[in-house]
Design a protein around this motif. Sequence first.
Motif, PDB file in Angstrom:
ATOM      1  N   HIS A  13       0.794  -1.229   0.000  1.00  0.00           N
ATOM      2  CA  HIS A  13       0.000   0.000   0.000  1.00  0.00           C
ATOM      3  C   HIS A  13       0.826   1.278   0.000  1.00  0.00           C
ATOM      4  O   HIS A  13       0.276   2.360   0.240  1.00  0.00           O
ATOM      5  CB  HIS A  13      -1.003   0.033   1.156  1.00  0.00           C
ATOM      6  N   ASP A  14       2.111   1.208  -0.287  1.00  0.00           N
ATOM      7  CA  ASP A  14       2.850   2.449  -0.531  1.00  0.00           C
ATOM      8  C   ASP A  14       2.156   3.214  -1.653  1.00  0.00           C
ATOM      9  O   ASP A  14       1.769   2.632  -2.674  1.00  0.00           O
ATOM     10  CB  ASP A  14       4.295   2.143  -0.963  1.00  0.00           C
TER      11      ASP A  14
ATOM     12  N   ASP B 228      -0.787  14.592   2.144  1.00  0.00           N
ATOM     13  CA  ASP B 228      -1.682  14.502   3.298  1.00  0.00           C
ATOM     14  C   ASP B 228      -3.062  13.992   2.888  1.00  0.00           C
ATOM     15  O   ASP B 228      -3.697  13.222   3.622  1.00  0.00           O
ATOM     16  CB  ASP B 228      -1.796  15.864   3.985  1.00  0.00           C
ATOM     17  N   LEU B 229      -3.550  14.408   1.721  1.00  0.00           N
ATOM     18  CA  LEU B 229      -4.827  13.880   1.235  1.00  0.00           C
ATOM     19  C   LEU B 229      -4.751  12.371   1.051  1.00  0.00           C
ATOM     20  O   LEU B 229      -5.689  11.634   1.398  1.00  0.00           O
ATOM     21  CB  LEU B 229      -5.200  14.552  -0.084  1.00  0.00           C
ATOM     22  N   ALA B 230      -3.630  11.900   0.495  1.00  0.00           N
ATOM     23  CA  ALA B 230      -3.472  10.461   0.299  1.00  0.00           C
ATOM     24  C   ALA B 230      -3.468   9.723   1.637  1.00  0.00           C
ATOM     25  O   ALA B 230      -4.145   8.696   1.808  1.00  0.00           O
ATOM     26  CB  ALA B 230      -2.190  10.181  -0.475  1.00  0.00           C
ATOM     27  N   LEU B 231      -2.723  10.224   2.602  1.00  0.00           N
ATOM     28  CA  LEU B 231      -2.660   9.555   3.894  1.00  0.00           C
ATOM     29  C   LEU B 231      -4.002   9.612   4.624  1.00  0.00           C
ATOM     30  O   LEU B 231      -4.389   8.666   5.318  1.00  0.00           O
ATOM     31  CB  LEU B 231      -1.564  10.191   4.754  1.00  0.00           C
TER      32      LEU B 231
ATOM     33  N   ASN C 278      -6.980   9.695   3.182  1.00  0.00           N
ATOM     34  CA  ASN C 278      -8.035   8.963   2.465  1.00  0.00           C
ATOM     35  C   ASN C 278      -7.657   7.542   2.063  1.00  0.00           C
ATOM     36  O   ASN C 278      -8.488   6.804   1.539  1.00  0.00           O
ATOM     37  CB  ASN C 278      -8.445   9.757   1.224  1.00  0.00           C
ATOM     38  N   LEU C 279      -6.407   7.175   2.321  1.00  0.00           N
ATOM     39  CA  LEU C 279      -5.949   5.810   2.071  1.00  0.00           C
ATOM     40  C   LEU C 279      -5.392   5.270   3.387  1.00  0.00           C
ATOM     41  O   LEU C 279      -4.180   5.208   3.590  1.00  0.00           O
ATOM     42  CB  LEU C 279      -4.876   5.796   0.978  1.00  0.00           C
ATOM     43  N   PRO C 280      -6.261   4.900   4.302  1.00  0.00           N
ATOM     44  CA  PRO C 280      -5.814   4.549   5.657  1.00  0.00           C
ATOM     45  C   PRO C 280      -4.857   3.360   5.708  1.00  0.00           C
ATOM     46  O   PRO C 280      -4.117   3.210   6.674  1.00  0.00           O
ATOM     47  CB  PRO C 280      -7.121   4.247   6.405  1.00  0.00           C
ATOM     48  N   ARG C 281      -4.858   2.525   4.662  1.00  0.00           N
ATOM     49  CA  ARG C 281      -3.946   1.383   4.665  1.00  0.00           C
ATOM     50  C   ARG C 281      -2.559   1.745   4.125  1.00  0.00           C
ATOM     51  O   ARG C 281      -1.651   0.921   4.152  1.00  0.00           O
ATOM     52  CB  ARG C 281      -4.548   0.236   3.850  1.00  0.00           C
ATOM     53  N   SER C 282      -2.420   2.951   3.650  1.00  0.00           N
ATOM     54  CA  SER C 282      -1.129   3.403   3.141  1.00  0.00           C
ATOM     55  C   SER C 282      -0.336   4.048   4.268  1.00  0.00           C
ATOM     56  O   SER C 282      -0.772   5.035   4.857  1.00  0.00           O
ATOM     57  CB  SER C 282      -1.329   4.412   2.003  1.00  0.00           C
ATOM     58  N   GLY C 283       0.843   3.513   4.546  1.00  0.00           N
ATOM     59  CA  GLY C 283       1.645   4.041   5.642  1.00  0.00           C
ATOM     60  C   GLY C 283       2.576   5.159   5.224  1.00  0.00           C
ATOM     61  O   GLY C 283       3.137   5.849   6.078  1.00  0.00           O
ATOM     62  N   ARG C 284       2.738   5.348   3.897  1.00  0.00           N
ATOM     63  CA  ARG C 284       3.663   6.388   3.460  1.00  0.00           C
ATOM     64  C   ARG C 284       3.442   6.716   1.995  1.00  0.00           C
ATOM     65  O   ARG C 284       2.883   5.938   1.229  1.00  0.00           O
ATOM     66  CB  ARG C 284       5.110   5.941   3.695  1.00  0.00           C
ATOM     67  N   VAL C 285       3.905   7.893   1.628  1.00  0.00           N
ATOM     68  CA  VAL C 285       3.847   8.369   0.251  1.00  0.00           C
ATOM     69  C   VAL C 285       5.281   8.481  -0.245  1.00  0.00           C
ATOM     70  O   VAL C 285       6.150   8.994   0.477  1.00  0.00           O
ATOM     71  CB  VAL C 285       3.137   9.738   0.166  1.00  0.00           C
ATOM     72  N   VAL C 286       5.531   8.002  -1.466  1.00  0.00           N
ATOM     73  CA  VAL C 286       6.892   7.994  -1.986  1.00  0.00           C
ATOM     74  C   VAL C 286       6.964   8.756  -3.308  1.00  0.00           C
ATOM     75  O   VAL C 286       5.960   8.920  -4.009  1.00  0.00           O
ATOM     76  CB  VAL C 286       7.419   6.559  -2.187  1.00  0.00           C
ATOM     77  N   ALA C 287       8.156   9.215  -3.630  1.00  0.00           N
ATOM     78  CA  ALA C 287       8.421   9.893  -4.894  1.00  0.00           C
ATOM     79  C   ALA C 287       9.874   9.644  -5.250  1.00  0.00           C
ATOM     80  O   ALA C 287      10.682   9.299  -4.380  1.00  0.00           O
ATOM     81  CB  ALA C 287       8.136  11.393  -4.777  1.00  0.00           C
TER      82      ALA C 287
END
Length: 280
Positions: A194-195, A222-225, A227-236
Motif C-alpha cells: 500500500h505504498d 496529506d490527502l493520500a494519507l 483517504n488511504l488509511p492502509r497506506s503508511g507512506r507516500v513515496v516519490a
Amino acid sequence: MPPADAPAESDTAPPEAADAPPDPADASPEPAGPPPEPRPGPSGAGTGTGSGEGTGTGTEDTLDLKLTEELLGLIGEDRRRAAATGSASSGELLTDPGTWPGATTRAGVFHLVPVVLERDLALISRWMNDPAVAAFWELAGPDSVTADHIGPQLEGDGRSIPCLGVLDGTPMSYWEIYRADLDPLARHYPARLHDTGIHLLIGGVNHRGKGLGTTLIRTVADLALDNLPRSGRVVAEPDLRNTPSVAAFLSAGFRFSAEVDLPDKRAALMIRDRTYRDHL
C-alpha cells in the motif's frame, strides 16, 4: 512509466508561457517488465513512478508490472479484510481521488479531479509540450502521445489514477496517484504493501516560482494519507540532479531515504511517513 520530476520549486519562471513548464516537484511519474530495459516513471516530475506509457519509447509501465503470487495473495487477503469490515475501498487498488475532500491551502482551495480524456486531453498535452515539462516527462508531440500515456491508466485496474489539480476552480497541475508497491519502482527500493506514489507537474507560469509546488506536494501527500488509511507512506523519486524538485519534497515534509539507480536516471527516493507527518 511517466517521468518523475517536472520543474517544481525554481525561483525563476520561464517567460511568457501561458500554461507551460511545471513546478519541479514530482512524480512522478510512480509507479515483469517489457522486453526493453525498463525505466521507472517520469524523470523530472516530483514523484515516484507512474503508469502506462504508450509511446513506444521502451519505458516501463505501471500497468505492465506482473504481480507475483505472493503479492496477489496479500492483495486478496487485504481485500477480504476490507470486505469483512465494510471498507469503502473494498475491491479497489486505490480509492477515487475525486471523492476526496478539497483542501484549503495558503493559495486557495485545492481539489484532485480524475482526468476525463475527452475533456482534459488538449490542456494536458499543451503542458506536456512545454520544453520545461517535456525535458522530464518526454511526452511532447501531438495529443495522441499524451492520450497513449494516460489512456492505459484510465482503462487499467485502478493502480494508477491520473488527475487534474484544480486550485480555486482553475485546472493548474497534473498528478498521477499510484500504488508504488505495484509499480516497477518497487524493484528498486524496499516497498511496503500500500505504498502510495505521486508524479506531478505544474502547468502555467503564474503558478511557478512561488513555493506552490511545495504547498501542493504536502497537500496531496496529506490527502493520500487521510483517504488511504492502509497506506503508511507516500513515496516519490525525482531525478537526483533536479535540485529544486528534491528541495520541494524536503520542504513538503518528505525525507531523503536513498539514492536509487533506476533504468533512466539516478533518483532521490523521497518518503513521507504517516508516523512522522505531524513533525515534518
